[in-house]
Design an enzyme around this catalytic site. Structure first.
Site, PDB file in Angstrom:
ATOM      1  CD  GLU A  54      32.897   8.218  73.302  1.00 54.28           C
ATOM      2  OE1 GLU A  54      31.738   8.663  73.445  1.00 54.28           O
ATOM      3  OE2 GLU A  54      33.170   7.272  72.546  1.00 54.28           O
ATOM      4  CG  HIS A 123      37.431   6.106  62.705  1.00 55.06           C
ATOM      5  ND1 HIS A 123      36.331   6.584  62.057  1.00 55.06           N
ATOM      6  CD2 HIS A 123      36.966   5.268  63.659  1.00 55.06           C
ATOM      7  CE1 HIS A 123      35.242   6.050  62.592  1.00 55.06           C
ATOM      8  NE2 HIS A 123      35.599   5.249  63.562  1.00 55.06           N
TER       9      HIS A 123
END
Lengths: 343, 344
Positions: A54, A123
């Site tokens: 990322e 999440h």
């Protein structure tokens, strides 16, 4: 206007942007599968599968944006922005300011956010308050298919950087991808009017920083965004049965924030209830209170937010995330404690 | 085979069976809608996990990824409390608050994370604590091949090497990063990457539990003796895909799904404007290639680590051990289902 799903609306807006502007590229993990329509139509040079990196990915998107491309970079869940935060916080957000406005990064960071399907607190976070607090970043959170398409178009065409957050409960594509498609009998509290809706053909851009009044009402203002808007609309119906008229303001954009809309509605109703799926402190809900105070709006104020780490168990999770029950309780308390304008 | 060798294999096989049945119990709970969210199974990783964890004792710590249940089972964490956690019970391992991606046990010094690469730094911290305590403890990090492209894992490998920490880095190489083939996205290749930090690297067949156990024994001994970190690179299959309901697995296993997916892609082939047709066809080929690779990778009985281990044991013994493990898991599952039903 044809009706379409939230995910199809995003896909259509992305395809339109890619058609109109060859500088638009899509970068991200698994995007050649997840965005397979765009991959087939626009080919390998414009849809790139990334390694699970990322930080490098976001930095690469920034560099590409600085050098003339218009990347839409996907970070899966907004929670994972933690891995790459430096690129956004210290680089993308600083470029325009550090160059005295001479250099901009037309970059869209696209990520899924929000809870309500049992994936727990690593999440399912919202994090828009955290991100919107950084000068130089725009953060948008659509609540309908039309806004999803419109905000994405505006974000891609704008000066960037923009964080575009799609709530997973609104996106069938995300719910399917995360395993929902392969088992029956698992129900999520998906707001129908957010998951499907009319979208212009072609989709119409929605400018950043302009709120939408979803419902009129003079007794109480419910201020929210994303899935929260639909929870508010549901609560407003119930309040109407009790003879209370609640307005629902969909902020759509956390940064820039539509200060004028908040102030006007606060003045008109005298009671503001912010429904924010993000954490309580240091974020959007407190910002709304500050905006009201700064503008001398003498309104009663309350908030329904996520006050702790989102727990895994569905029952616990449902209680922690803003829900209609909690909104009703907070609204009742506001009406009792601040009886001023009503009747 | 020596009798101790047989005994060791029997113990390992029993653990592998426990792991397999536990994973199948998890799949059942998930398919019935009793476990929410995503569900990542460790089927295919039994030999890697059992082989490594069999070398650990109470001094040691483990940092796990979101396929953490096999290591927890092998480490002796109570089966029922694991399953209860996954159904969100207040009597679960973490009170129903962590769930299957975030299983942790302070008592066992074991913590899992849903963020790719996160076990690397955590294991370094566990290793530093173990060394400071001076009792010969080691830390183990389990992660997948996709994680080697995360900066934090690369930083952790370097830190462990620089500080000579007692850490065993176990890379479970199933050749896939979610829905992307790792080889396409890992510059220089896995072995060279993981071997680049100046620490020993042992490459093992992760389907062969005895090879894994032997390699792990060497790595753990190095750590205990203060000789620094080791990398174990263990290949293993991933028959269930990245998570249950994996879109690639679904595409390749259900004819209806595939047809439903192909139709819109055909439209994307012809709609204008867009890339030249050759590029578009190559994109379709790319997606098809992924799906086909998953399909080929999936069944392969020969690559089942349980079958491999069973073949090296007398048939009656392996059957008996499998029954013992199955009963244990079924007992736990029965209790969990009972609780779930009574709560509902």
């Amino acid at each position: 206007m044809p009706e379409t799903s939230f995910s199809e609306a995003v896909d259509r807006a992305l395809a339109l942007a890619m058609t109109r502007d060859p500088r638009v590229v899509v970068l991200g993990e698994d995007v050649r599968l997840q965005r397979r329509g765009a991959f087939v139509r626009f080919g390998a040079s414009r849809v790139l599968d990334a390694p699970i990196s990322e930080s490098a990915l976001l930095g690469t998107a920034l560099g590409a944006a600085m050098a003339g491309l218009r990347p839409v970079v996907e970070i899966y869940f907004v929670d994972f922005i933690g891995v790459a935060l430096d690129q956004l916080l210290n680089h993308a957000a600083k470029l325009e300011a550090f160059t005295g406005g001479r250099w901009q990064a037309p970059l869209v960071v696209r990520a899924a956010c929000g809870g309500g399907y049992g994936d727990a607190g690593q999440h399912q976070q919202s994090l828009w308050g955290l991100l919107a607090g950084v000068p130089g970043l725009s953060v948008v959170v659509p609540s309908t298919p039309a806004d999803a398409a419109g905000l994405l178009l505006a974000a891609i065409d704008g000066p960037g950087p923009v964080v575009f957050l799609e709530h997973k409960l609104l996106s069938q594509q995300w719910l399917d991808y995360l395993g929902g498609a392969s088992r029956e009998g698992v129900q999520f509290d998906v707001p129908a009017a957010g998951a499907r809706g009319e979208v212009g053909e072609p989709p119409v851009p929605v400018p950043l920083g302009v709120a939408a009044l979803r419902r009129q009402g003079g007794d109480l203002a419910l201020v929210s965004l994303g899935v929260g808007v639909h929870r508010c609309l549901e609560a407003a119906e119930l309040l109407e049965d009790e003879g209370v008229w609640a307005a629902v303001l969909d902020l759509r954009s956390v940064a820039p924030l539509d200060v004028q809309a908040i102030v006007e509605l606060g003045r008109r109703t005298g009671r503001v209830l912010v429904v924010d799926e993000d954490y309580t402190r240091g974020g959007l809900s407190g910002e709304v209170a500050a905006v009201l105070a700064e503008h001398g709006v003498r309104s009663a104020y309350a908030r329904v937010t996520t006050e702790e780490t989102i727990p895994y168990a569905r029952a616990l999770e449902d209680a922690v995330l803003p829900n209609v029950e909690r909104i009703m309780a907070a609204a009742h308390a506001l009406l009792v404690n601040a009886p001023g304008k009503r009747g | 085979m020596s009798s101790t060798g047989t005994e060791q294999l029997q113990a390992l096989y029993l653990q592998m069976c426990r792991i397999r049945w536990t994973e199948q119990a998890l799949a059942l709970l998930w398919r019935r809608g009793l476990a929410s969210g995503e569900m990542h199974l460790g089927i295919g990783e039994e030999a890697v996990v059992a082989g490594v964890v069999g070398n650990l004792d109470d001094r040691d710590a483990m940092a796990l990824d979101y396929r953490s249940t096999p290591a927890l089972v092998a480490r002796g964490v109570d089966l029922t409390s694991i399953l209860l956690e996954v159904v969100g019970s207040p009597s679960g391992l973490c009170g129903g608050r962590g769930g299957h991606m975030h299983l942790m046990s302070r008592e066992h010094l074991v913590a899992a994370s849903g963020v790719v690469g996160a076990p690397g730094p955590l294991a370094c911290g566990f290793g530093l604590a173990a060394r400071t305590k001076g009792k010969g403890g080691v830390a183990v990090a389990f992660f997948g091949d996709g994680a080697v492209n995360e900066g934090m894992l690369m930083e952790a490998l370097n830190l462990a090497a620089a500080w000579r920490l007692p850490v065993v880095f176990v890379c479970k190489d199933n050749r896939w990063a979610v829905t992307t083939r790792s080889s396409e996205l890992t510059g220089g290749g896995l072995r060279r990457r993981l071997g680049a930090f100046g620490m020993p690297l042992d490459r093992v067949d992760g389907r062969d539990v005895e090879s894994v156990a032997a390699a792990a024994a060497r790595a753990v001994a190095r750590g205990r003796a203060g000789r620094g970190p080791t990398v174990l690179l263990a290949s293993c299959p991933r028959p269930e895909g990245h998570f249950l309901g994996d879109p690639l697995v679904r595409l390749t296993s259900a004819v209806g799904e595939l047809a439903a997916e192909v139709r819109p892609l055909v439209a994307e082939l012809v709609v204008r404007p867009g890339a030249p047709l050759a590029q578009r066809l190559s994109a379709v080929k790319g997606i098809g290639g992924k799906a086909a690779a998953v399909a080929v990778h999936a069944p392969a009985r020969t690559s089942d680590p349980l079958r491999r281990a069973a073949r090296r044991l007398p048939e009656a013994t392996s059957r008996e051990l499998a029954v013992v493990a199955r009963r244990e898991v079924e007992t736990a599952l029965g209790r969990v289902l009972g609780e779930a039903v009574s709560r509902a």
